[in-house]
Design a protein around this motif. Structure first.
Motif, PDB file in Angstrom:
ATOM      1  N   ARG A 129     -63.689 -20.032 -59.465  1.00  0.00           N
ATOM      2  CA  ARG A 129     -62.957 -21.163 -59.486  1.00  0.00           C
ATOM      3  C   ARG A 129     -63.240 -22.425 -58.978  1.00  0.00           C
ATOM      4  O   ARG A 129     -63.796 -22.330 -57.592  1.00  0.00           O
ATOM      5  CB  ARG A 129     -61.491 -20.652 -58.878  1.00  0.00           C
ATOM      6  CG  ARG A 129     -61.043 -19.671 -59.524  1.00  0.00           C
ATOM      7  CD  ARG A 129     -59.609 -19.062 -58.858  1.00  0.00           C
ATOM      8  NE  ARG A 129     -60.022 -18.330 -57.867  1.00  0.00           N
ATOM      9  CZ  ARG A 129     -59.343 -18.114 -56.676  1.00  0.00           C
ATOM     10  NH1 ARG A 129     -58.090 -17.954 -57.051  1.00  0.00           N
ATOM     11  NH2 ARG A 129     -59.761 -17.561 -55.476  1.00  0.00           N
ATOM     12  N   ARG A 130     -62.917 -23.480 -59.443  1.00  0.00           N
ATOM     13  CA  ARG A 130     -62.870 -24.972 -58.654  1.00  0.00           C
ATOM     14  C   ARG A 130     -61.923 -24.812 -57.462  1.00  0.00           C
ATOM     15  O   ARG A 130     -61.148 -24.046 -57.402  1.00  0.00           O
ATOM     16  CB  ARG A 130     -62.660 -26.034 -59.504  1.00  0.00           C
ATOM     17  CG  ARG A 130     -63.476 -26.216 -60.683  1.00  0.00           C
ATOM     18  CD  ARG A 130     -64.941 -26.290 -60.378  1.00  0.00           C
ATOM     19  NE  ARG A 130     -65.864 -26.200 -61.444  1.00  0.00           N
ATOM     20  CZ  ARG A 130     -67.102 -26.378 -61.147  1.00  0.00           C
ATOM     21  NH1 ARG A 130     -67.756 -26.089 -60.130  1.00  0.00           N
ATOM     22  NH2 ARG A 130     -68.017 -26.452 -62.351  1.00  0.00           N
ATOM     23  N   VAL A 131     -62.203 -25.796 -56.499  1.00  0.00           N
ATOM     24  CA  VAL A 131     -61.437 -25.742 -55.147  1.00  0.00           C
ATOM     25  C   VAL A 131     -59.909 -25.736 -55.705  1.00  0.00           C
ATOM     26  O   VAL A 131     -59.652 -26.780 -56.084  1.00  0.00           O
ATOM     27  CB  VAL A 131     -61.948 -26.825 -54.354  1.00  0.00           C
ATOM     28  CG1 VAL A 131     -60.863 -27.131 -53.211  1.00  0.00           C
ATOM     29  CG2 VAL A 131     -63.281 -26.529 -53.682  1.00  0.00           C
ATOM     30  N   GLY A 132     -59.353 -24.928 -55.287  1.00  0.00           N
ATOM     31  CA  GLY A 132     -57.820 -24.864 -55.354  1.00  0.00           C
ATOM     32  C   GLY A 132     -57.166 -24.262 -54.233  1.00  0.00           C
ATOM     33  O   GLY A 132     -55.993 -23.933 -54.110  1.00  0.00           O
ATOM     34  N   PHE A 133     -57.844 -24.048 -53.005  1.00  0.00           N
ATOM     35  CA  PHE A 133     -57.365 -23.466 -51.787  1.00  0.00           C
ATOM     36  C   PHE A 133     -56.595 -24.375 -51.056  1.00  0.00           C
ATOM     37  O   PHE A 133     -55.979 -23.862 -50.152  1.00  0.00           O
ATOM     38  CB  PHE A 133     -58.483 -22.690 -51.339  1.00  0.00           C
ATOM     39  CG  PHE A 133     -59.574 -22.066 -51.841  1.00  0.00           C
ATOM     40  CD1 PHE A 133     -59.173 -21.068 -52.626  1.00  0.00           C
ATOM     41  CD2 PHE A 133     -60.940 -22.480 -52.150  1.00  0.00           C
ATOM     42  CE1 PHE A 133     -60.219 -20.370 -53.332  1.00  0.00           C
ATOM     43  CE2 PHE A 133     -61.900 -21.773 -52.729  1.00  0.00           C
ATOM     44  CZ  PHE A 133     -61.164 -20.814 -53.509  1.00  0.00           C
ATOM     45  N   HIS A 165     -57.756 -17.729 -48.789  1.00  0.00           N
ATOM     46  CA  HIS A 165     -58.810 -18.396 -47.791  1.00  0.00           C
ATOM     47  C   HIS A 165     -60.031 -18.497 -48.250  1.00  0.00           C
ATOM     48  O   HIS A 165     -60.931 -18.925 -47.541  1.00  0.00           O
ATOM     49  CB  HIS A 165     -58.427 -17.685 -46.518  1.00  0.00           C
ATOM     50  CG  HIS A 165     -57.122 -17.962 -45.793  1.00  0.00           C
ATOM     51  ND1 HIS A 165     -56.102 -17.420 -46.082  1.00  0.00           N
ATOM     52  CD2 HIS A 165     -56.871 -18.942 -44.901  1.00  0.00           C
ATOM     53  CE1 HIS A 165     -55.048 -17.741 -45.416  1.00  0.00           C
ATOM     54  NE2 HIS A 165     -55.626 -18.601 -44.545  1.00  0.00           N
ATOM     55  N   GLY A 166     -60.213 -18.290 -49.735  1.00  0.00           N
ATOM     56  CA  GLY A 166     -61.707 -18.616 -50.209  1.00  0.00           C
ATOM     57  C   GLY A 166     -62.723 -17.537 -50.049  1.00  0.00           C
ATOM     58  O   GLY A 166     -64.160 -18.064 -50.488  1.00  0.00           O
ATOM     59  N   TYR A 167     -62.449 -16.267 -49.697  1.00  0.00           N
ATOM     60  CA  TYR A 167     -63.572 -15.452 -49.440  1.00  0.00           C
ATOM     61  C   TYR A 167     -64.047 -14.985 -50.855  1.00  0.00           C
ATOM     62  O   TYR A 167     -63.170 -14.753 -51.733  1.00  0.00           O
ATOM     63  CB  TYR A 167     -63.145 -14.069 -48.880  1.00  0.00           C
ATOM     64  CG  TYR A 167     -62.739 -14.330 -47.224  1.00  0.00           C
ATOM     65  CD1 TYR A 167     -63.569 -13.955 -46.294  1.00  0.00           C
ATOM     66  CD2 TYR A 167     -61.875 -15.150 -46.767  1.00  0.00           C
ATOM     67  CE1 TYR A 167     -63.395 -13.971 -44.940  1.00  0.00           C
ATOM     68  CE2 TYR A 167     -61.740 -15.618 -45.360  1.00  0.00           C
ATOM     69  CZ  TYR A 167     -62.355 -14.899 -44.597  1.00  0.00           C
ATOM     70  OH  TYR A 167     -62.106 -15.006 -43.051  1.00  0.00           O
ATOM     71  N   PRO A 168     -65.232 -14.959 -51.345  1.00  0.00           N
ATOM     72  CA  PRO A 168     -65.742 -14.591 -52.354  1.00  0.00           C
ATOM     73  C   PRO A 168     -65.233 -13.163 -52.816  1.00  0.00           C
ATOM     74  O   PRO A 168     -65.263 -12.283 -52.173  1.00  0.00           O
ATOM     75  CB  PRO A 168     -67.261 -14.620 -52.361  1.00  0.00           C
ATOM     76  CG  PRO A 168     -67.774 -15.733 -51.257  1.00  0.00           C
ATOM     77  CD  PRO A 168     -66.255 -15.503 -50.204  1.00  0.00           C
ATOM     78  N   MET A 169     -65.002 -13.206 -54.195  1.00  0.00           N
ATOM     79  CA  MET A 169     -64.323 -11.935 -54.754  1.00  0.00           C
ATOM     80  C   MET A 169     -65.486 -11.308 -55.655  1.00  0.00           C
ATOM     81  O   MET A 169     -66.456 -12.083 -55.744  1.00  0.00           O
ATOM     82  CB  MET A 169     -63.096 -12.036 -55.526  1.00  0.00           C
ATOM     83  CG  MET A 169     -61.992 -12.539 -54.653  1.00  0.00           C
ATOM     84  SD  MET A 169     -61.312 -11.079 -53.548  1.00  0.00           S
ATOM     85  CE  MET A 169     -61.576 -11.601 -51.930  1.00  0.00           C
ATOM     86  N   THR A 179     -64.600 -27.266 -44.693  1.00  0.00           N
ATOM     87  CA  THR A 179     -63.513 -26.924 -45.670  1.00  0.00           C
ATOM     88  C   THR A 179     -62.422 -26.327 -45.148  1.00  0.00           C
ATOM     89  O   THR A 179     -61.359 -26.205 -45.813  1.00  0.00           O
ATOM     90  CB  THR A 179     -64.151 -26.023 -46.864  1.00  0.00           C
ATOM     91  OG1 THR A 179     -64.643 -24.849 -46.044  1.00  0.00           O
ATOM     92  CG2 THR A 179     -65.665 -26.533 -47.436  1.00  0.00           C
ATOM     93  N   GLY A 180     -62.586 -25.654 -44.061  1.00  0.00           N
ATOM     94  CA  GLY A 180     -61.460 -24.910 -43.442  1.00  0.00           C
ATOM     95  C   GLY A 180     -61.426 -23.549 -43.783  1.00  0.00           C
ATOM     96  O   GLY A 180     -60.363 -22.596 -43.227  1.00  0.00           O
ATOM     97  N   SER A 181     -62.369 -22.938 -44.662  1.00  0.00           N
ATOM     98  CA  SER A 181     -62.125 -21.543 -44.983  1.00  0.00           C
ATOM     99  C   SER A 181     -62.800 -20.675 -43.856  1.00  0.00           C
ATOM    100  O   SER A 181     -64.003 -20.926 -43.364  1.00  0.00           O
ATOM    101  CB  SER A 181     -63.264 -21.245 -46.052  1.00  0.00           C
ATOM    102  OG  SER A 181     -63.212 -19.779 -46.460  1.00  0.00           O
ATOM    103  N   LEU A 214     -59.551 -19.578 -36.726  1.00  0.00           N
ATOM    104  CA  LEU A 214     -58.734 -20.032 -38.124  1.00  0.00           C
ATOM    105  C   LEU A 214     -58.008 -18.844 -38.959  1.00  0.00           C
ATOM    106  O   LEU A 214     -57.411 -19.307 -39.891  1.00  0.00           O
ATOM    107  CB  LEU A 214     -59.930 -20.440 -39.237  1.00  0.00           C
ATOM    108  CG  LEU A 214     -60.753 -21.814 -38.946  1.00  0.00           C
ATOM    109  CD1 LEU A 214     -61.919 -22.121 -39.873  1.00  0.00           C
ATOM    110  CD2 LEU A 214     -59.643 -22.839 -38.995  1.00  0.00           C
ATOM    111  N   GLY A 215     -57.863 -17.836 -38.175  1.00  0.00           N
ATOM    112  CA  GLY A 215     -56.876 -16.766 -38.446  1.00  0.00           C
ATOM    113  C   GLY A 215     -57.529 -15.367 -38.609  1.00  0.00           C
ATOM    114  O   GLY A 215     -56.783 -14.363 -38.890  1.00  0.00           O
ATOM    115  N   ASP A 216     -58.925 -15.315 -38.987  1.00  0.00           N
ATOM    116  CA  ASP A 216     -59.529 -14.122 -39.166  1.00  0.00           C
ATOM    117  C   ASP A 216     -60.112 -13.529 -37.751  1.00  0.00           C
ATOM    118  O   ASP A 216     -61.118 -13.406 -37.272  1.00  0.00           O
ATOM    119  CB  ASP A 216     -60.839 -14.407 -40.095  1.00  0.00           C
ATOM    120  CG  ASP A 216     -61.401 -13.185 -40.456  1.00  0.00           C
ATOM    121  OD1 ASP A 216     -61.064 -11.929 -39.975  1.00  0.00           O
ATOM    122  OD2 ASP A 216     -62.282 -13.140 -41.571  1.00  0.00           O
TER     123      ASP A 216
END
Length: 296
Positions: free
Chosen positions: A2-6, A128-132, A198-200, A231-233
């Motif tokens: 996906r393109r950036v949509g986070f 949060h943009g972690y690769p799936m 990016t903040g991820s 950042l939350g993780d």
């Protein structure tokens, strides 16, 4: 892929302070970042809540109940992954080659990076943009140039994969006694800095791998894990403390002062280039599993 949509640039995050270890250095790192974040703005500078959310003073929320429900993270749990409950269940649904590709990729960043125990945690990773798995498999068929161009076009995950490629190439050259050329260091350092901005939280894992494996800078690696945790993780805090324990008997130089300076450097870069990232938003941390009824 996906393109950036986070929405990272507009996402406000809060520190995650749930650690299961007791290492002194990780606590020093997180403490220093919390203090710095609190001093980054004064109450007079803080916008009203409505303004911070992009709403006018007389705004009336006309969204329908269905739209509100659809916007909730837990509503995104279904779809492609259905009722997947944990990492093992997700991996069991993949073909053997795809499963091996996912394990190989995430194995470079510590087992915690792709560990989840609930559908809500999986939804958080996706959000949060972690690769799936499908991202990882698709990236295998892309060239370095295609990944680089995709990142330039706004695909953050492509940047993660491109940085992984560069790191692998650098490690192979390092094994062959090849020195890191200034141009290579500049490219890799610039790319990983862009990823951090990016903040991820996953960018913290990526930066930590680069700093430890390529640069041999374990203080910067510790700071990168601390950043991902802030950042939350909170799982990154566990990786950070395990790294501290592993390096304790190796003679590697770990300094709370040096790590704190590295962490503050990340903070300053983000404060300069993406200050919205430092504004906290409640409820944005990696969700912890609900306690059993008898333990509540």
């Amino acid at each position: 892929m996906r393109r950036v949509g986070f929405g990272y640039e507009n996402k406000r995050v809060q520190p995650m302070n749930v650690f299961r270890g007791t290492g002194a250095l990780p606590l020093v790192l997180l403490g220093s970042l919390v203090v710095a974040s609190c001093s980054s703005s004064s109450p007079d500078d803080a916008p009203p809540l409505a303004s911070a959310a992009g709403l006018g003073a007389n705004h009336v929320d006309e969204s329908s109940p269905a739209e509100e429900e659809a916007s909730k993270p837990d509503m995104r749990i279904g779809g492609k992954y259905g009722d997947v409950q944990n990492t093992r269940a997700l991996l069991s649904r993949l073909s053997e080659p795809d499963r091996e590709a996912v394990l190989e990729f995430y194995g470079k960043f510590g087992s915690e990076a792709f560990e989840f125990e609930t559908p809500e945690q999986l939804a958080w990773l996706i959000d949060h943009g972690y690769p799936m798995p499908e991202d990882i498999v698709e990236a295998l068929g892309m060239t370095d140039l295609e990944l680089s161009q995709a990142f330039e076009a706004g695909d953050v995950k492509a940047g993660f994969f491109y940085m992984d490629r560069l790191t692998e190439q650098r490690l192979r050259a390092k094994d062959a006694n090849g020195a890191l050329r200034p141009a290579e260091r500049m490219e890799m350092a610039g790319l990983v800095e862009d990823l951090v901005l990016t903040g991820s939280p996953f960018a913290g894992y990526v930066n930590a791998r680069y700093q430890s494996a390529v640069e041999g800078d374990f203080n910067a690696a510790m700071a990168s894990y601390a950043w991902a945790a802030w950042l939350g993780d909170g799982r990154a805090g566990d990786v950070m403390m395990r790294l501290e324990n592993r390096l304790g008997g190796t003679g590697a130089h770990l300094s709370s002062t040096a790590s704190t300076f590295e962490l503050m450097g990340l903070f300053i870069d983000v404060r300069t280039s993406n200050p919205e990232l430092l504004q906290r938003r409640q409820g944005d941390a990696f969700p912890l599993p609900a306690a059993p009824p008898g333990n509540r």
